[in-house]
Design a protein around this motif. Structure first.
Motif, short mmCIF file in Angstrom:
data_model
loop_
_atom_site.label_atom_id
_atom_site.label_comp_id
_atom_site.label_asym_id
_atom_site.label_seq_id
_atom_site.Cartn_x
_atom_site.Cartn_y
_atom_site.Cartn_z
N ASP A 367 113.02 11.40 80.80
CA ASP A 367 112.61 12.76 80.43
C ASP A 367 111.09 12.91 80.40
OD1 ASP A 367 113.05 15.40 79.72
OD2 ASP A 367 113.10 14.98 77.58
N GLY A 368 110.43 12.38 81.44
CA GLY A 368 108.99 12.54 81.56
C GLY A 368 108.15 11.48 80.91
N VAL A 369 108.75 10.55 80.15
CA VAL A 369 107.99 9.46 79.54
C VAL A 369 107.45 8.55 80.64
CG1 VAL A 369 108.15 7.39 78.10
CG2 VAL A 369 109.29 9.51 77.39
N PRO A 370 106.17 8.15 80.59
CA PRO A 370 105.63 7.29 81.64
C PRO A 370 106.44 6.01 81.80
CG PRO A 370 103.86 8.14 80.27
CD PRO A 370 105.14 8.53 79.60
N MET A 371 106.82 5.69 83.03
CA MET A 371 107.57 4.47 83.29
C MET A 371 107.31 4.01 84.72
SD MET A 371 110.20 5.33 85.56
CE MET A 371 111.50 4.18 85.23
N LEU A 372 107.35 2.69 84.90
CA LEU A 372 107.22 2.10 86.22
C LEU A 372 108.43 1.23 86.49
CD1 LEU A 372 105.55 1.50 88.81
CD2 LEU A 372 104.52 -0.42 87.56
N GLY A 373 109.11 1.48 87.60
CA GLY A 373 110.28 0.71 87.98
C GLY A 373 110.03 -0.05 89.27
N THR A 374 110.52 -1.28 89.32
CA THR A 374 110.30 -2.13 90.48
C THR A 374 111.62 -2.76 90.92
OG1 THR A 374 109.71 -3.93 88.97
CG2 THR A 374 107.91 -2.69 89.93
N MET A 375 111.63 -3.30 92.15
CA MET A 375 112.81 -3.93 92.72
C MET A 375 112.50 -5.40 92.97
SD MET A 375 114.69 -1.11 93.07
CE MET A 375 116.01 -1.54 94.20
N GLY A 376 113.19 -6.30 92.26
CA GLY A 376 112.89 -7.72 92.36
C GLY A 376 113.98 -8.52 93.05
N TYR A 377 113.63 -9.74 93.45
CA TYR A 377 114.60 -10.69 93.99
C TYR A 377 115.21 -11.55 92.88
CZ TYR A 377 113.51 -9.73 98.89
OH TYR A 377 113.37 -9.14 100.13
N GLY A 378 114.95 -11.18 91.67
CA GLY A 378 115.52 -11.82 90.49
C GLY A 378 114.98 -11.10 89.29
N GLU A 379 115.74 -11.13 88.21
CA GLU A 379 115.36 -10.40 87.00
C GLU A 379 115.43 -11.36 85.81
OE1 GLU A 379 116.50 -8.70 90.24
OE2 GLU A 379 118.26 -9.06 88.97
N GLN A 380 114.42 -11.29 84.96
CA GLN A 380 114.39 -12.13 83.77
C GLN A 380 114.38 -11.23 82.53
OE1 GLN A 380 111.39 -12.86 86.12
NE2 GLN A 380 113.14 -13.60 87.32
N GLY A 381 115.15 -11.64 81.52
CA GLY A 381 115.19 -10.86 80.29
C GLY A 381 115.81 -11.66 79.17
N THR A 382 115.55 -11.23 77.94
CA THR A 382 116.05 -11.91 76.75
C THR A 382 117.32 -11.20 76.26
OG1 THR A 382 113.83 -12.61 76.12
CG2 THR A 382 115.52 -12.66 74.41
#
Length: 402
Positions: A367-382
């Motif tokens: 809803d208009g909040v600044p965000m950057l999205g990317t496309m990776g060859y793998g994703e890391q997260g907790t």
């Protein structure tokens, strides 16, 4: 904390950087951090040098994305060059950035030393040596993810919010790269440590569901999956898919495979609002050498694995839910300042034009909040159990809030 984004599809790298700089300058004071994403058509050294000259006091970190990127303003690339930036201002925060190359000639001990050096340099850069960061962002080159995560865990312990992506190119030709102000590398780790008074919310999920087909890894070597239940891995996987998925050149075709993958389960089942929740992280095959499969994450001998599948018709809603859940948690903590989203490049490869629809649906949730999205060859997260995991076919959403 304040964040803004800027993105462009200009082909000339120098002109694209100039356009990004103009947008960031409109915010007034120079940002303290600029996180950059770009497609392989752009020259990372020109990007790094241009931004460092314009904002000499800012921390700068960048990594390449597959095919394109997206912000709250829309989708960029996917047939055209793309360059995007996520800039952060926070007078009460400290942020440290470092990038260290890792070369093919390094053995495992030297690789860990390089990764440790990046972590140490980032702590020194933030002037917060020995302190636990509130958020760790990482760019890693494909193949270094598990070692990078393990090195971070050895330094800070489990439970730290670690988010990141494996840098990517447009055609899996190893044309990926990363940079900080000190240099550019095709292989290594880029890391940003956030020490902030702002709340950080993070959520990672695949959007896939288990099919009920399971097996046990009976032989594995590194990223090689050799056998499942004593049978050749490729044979079992293609049986599970219901059709061949490997091309004549030995590449696993995401288009043929469709929205299908193999997964580990993360920890034990847990309850959430009366529902049983099981977290999975996926590891897709990318190459086949005879009957063996090369995965994007490490399979482990003796572990149980699960066949997972997604449906194009429901994928839009499932991807939206990843960001909606994170945004809801963040809004409970205060005003949302900005977001970072990592989506697997496999979605774009398998869903083709439908991937853009999914991305646009995800963008709407901000809803208009600044965000950057990317496309990776793998994703890391907790995950909720405190473990940071490297997987594939995942979507992660990280929200900074006040």
């Amino acid at each position: 904390m304040k964040t803004i984004t800027a993105a462009t599809e200009l082909e000339d790298t120098a002109k694209a950087v100039t356009q990004i700089i103009q947008v960031l300058n409109e915010a007034g004071d120079a940002p303290m951090l600029i996180k950059v994403s770009y497609t392989e058509q752009h020259d990372p050294k020109v990007i790094a040098d241009g931004l460092a000259t314009a904002f000499p006091e800012a921390e700068i970190i960048g990594g390449s994305t597959h095919a394109g990127l997206f912000t709250e303003s829309g989708v960029f690339g996917f047939g055209k060059p793309a360059l995007g930036a996520f800039a952060v201002w926070d007078n009460e925060a400290d942020i440290g950035v470092a990038m260290e190359p890792v070369t093919d000639s390094m053995d495992s001990e030297q690789t860990i030393q390089a990764l440790t050096k990046a972590i140490d340099r980032a702590q020194e850069d933030a002037d917060r040596v020995g302190e636990l960061p509130d958020l760790i962002w990482i760019y890693t080159s494909p193949g270094l993810e598990e070692t990078s995560i393990a090195t971070i865990a050895d330094t800070f312990g489990d439970g730290i919010s670690v988010v990141g992506m494996s840098v990517a190119d447009n055609g899996m030709t190893a044309s990926w790269s990363m940079f900080d102000k000190a240099g550019v590398a095709s292989s290594g780790i880029g890391i940003a440590l956030f020490y902030t008074t702002e709340a950080v919310s993070h959520y990672i999920q695949s959007g896939f569901m288990p099919t009920g087909q399971t097996g046990t890894v009976t032989e594995a070597d590194g990223r090689g999956l050799i056998s499942i239940d004593g049978r050749p891995a490729r044979e079992v996987f293609e049986d599970w898919c219901g059709h061949p998925c490997v091309t004549e050149t030995g590449q696993v075709s995401y288009e043929q495979m469709g929205l299908a993958s193999i997964a580990h389960r993360v920890g034990e089942s847990r309850m959430n609002n009366g529902a049983v929740i099981e977290d999975y992280y996926l590891m897709s095959p990318v190459l086949s050498d005879g009957s063996d499969l090369t995965m994007v994450a490490n399979p482990h001998q003796g572990e149980k694995i699960y066949m997972m599948r997604g449906e194009k018709g429901s994928m839009h809603n499932r991807l939206r839910k990843v960001t909606q859940q994170t945004l809801q948690t963040s809004s409970d903590l205060g005003e949302v300042s900005g977001g970072l989203v990592v989506m697997c490049a496999g979605y774009a490869m398998a869903m083709q034009k439908d991937a853009i629809t999914s991305i646009e649906s995800l963008i709407e949730t901000f809803d208009g909040v600044p965000m950057l999205g990317t496309m990776g060859y793998g994703e890391q997260g907790t995950f909720p159990n405190g473990k940071c995991i490297h997987g594939n076919w995942m979507v992660s959403s990280t929200i900074l809030s006040a």
